[in-house]
Scaffold this active site. Sequence first.
Site, mmCIF file in Angstrom:
data_model
loop_
_atom_site.group_PDB
_atom_site.id
_atom_site.type_symbol
_atom_site.label_atom_id
_atom_site.label_comp_id
_atom_site.label_asym_id
_atom_site.label_seq_id
_atom_site.Cartn_x
_atom_site.Cartn_y
_atom_site.Cartn_z
ATOM 1 N N ASP A 88 8.189 119.488 33.156
ATOM 2 C CA ASP A 88 6.859 118.833 33.213
ATOM 3 C C ASP A 88 6.380 118.302 34.427
ATOM 4 O OD1 ASP A 88 8.508 116.822 32.453
ATOM 5 O OD2 ASP A 88 6.920 115.549 32.020
ATOM 6 N N GLU A 142 8.730 114.205 30.655
ATOM 7 C CA GLU A 142 9.581 112.911 31.294
ATOM 8 C C GLU A 142 8.486 112.150 31.941
ATOM 9 O OE1 GLU A 142 11.452 110.991 34.771
ATOM 10 O OE2 GLU A 142 9.795 112.555 34.651
#
Length: 369
Positions: A88, A142
């Site tokens: 991400d 994350e």
Amino acid sequence: MTSATPGPDLTDPAPDVAKLDLTGSVADLTRALCDIPSVSGDEQAIADAVEAALREVAHLEVIRDGNCVVARTQLGRAERVVIAGHIDTVPIAGNLPTRTLDGVIHGRGTVDMKGGVAVALNLAAGVPEPTRDVTYVFYDCEEIEAVRNGLGRLSRERPELLQADFAVLGEPTSAVVEGGCQGTMRVEVTTTGTAAHSARSWMGSNAIHHAGAVLDVLNGYRARQIEVDGLVYREGLNAVGISGGIAGNVIPDRCSVLVNYRFAPDKSLAEAEAHLRELFGAWEVTVTDASPAARPGLNAPVAAHFVAAVGGTPGPKYGWTDVALFSGLGIPAVNFGPGNPSLAHKDDEHCPESDLTTCLDALRRYLTG
């Protein structure tokens, strides 16, 4: 003279799944990954592409768990290492699609951390018989609150997938080893007052005005620099948000200052919280998010062997990474990846192609030496 090259061709092998070439140029692979938007919480497209590519690699067992993709060798080696990276990014800021200028790739995710993911994917496909078994982990969420972190979910629900003797996080480090990480804690510091009509403000007490005293504490704070196991970590304490008020004609009776504390790995979460409650003892303090720090751990034999294999002089990691999660599992871990970490999350995020090849070559030495 600057020269620009077009982005890699993303040809769909199936509807809505981008094709990734894991065995070609690591620079092209980085661009292909970055050009698949994957802001935290929206990682399905990139997870699908990573899974599809890895399932074409005969020597890997591939496991999908939500938007986490795990691929591992099963060679019966005496040692197992995890090589992990998150897929991400923070929100896009007009910095996609990627472009290459004079050997530097520009665009969201080039530093944090699809360059590191590209290196790991290239290794996963290109090193069929490593000298130690490898578990490659590509995970989601994350960059947002810890409770949604995909690696954390695996550690709680599928801990057997993370069992290892050592772990490497491909977080940006400018291609040198960075040990440990800072802890992070966010708290809301709330001031209170008395609501009143703004035309009769003397009948109330303005909570937003009272927040000035909270800001005075922050302005006067002197953050520590502390040596931990031979590496010097710098702390930070900063307001990162403020909210208060309900209408343009009402004296507010509540105001909250959101404060982020980045603390060195000599402190536990409990000690970090106690420090903040002491600093802001005059006000209501609510912890909204927290992740522990991790000590460098470079004295562990497996970590020392890694440092010797990849070379360079280790430094501290400024920022939080999932080395803390591995540390909590009792697994020594380090950060090692392409890109200057000071460029992470910036609109002009960019990574030299040379960092990609340096990391790729170093990790290949480690896995085959």
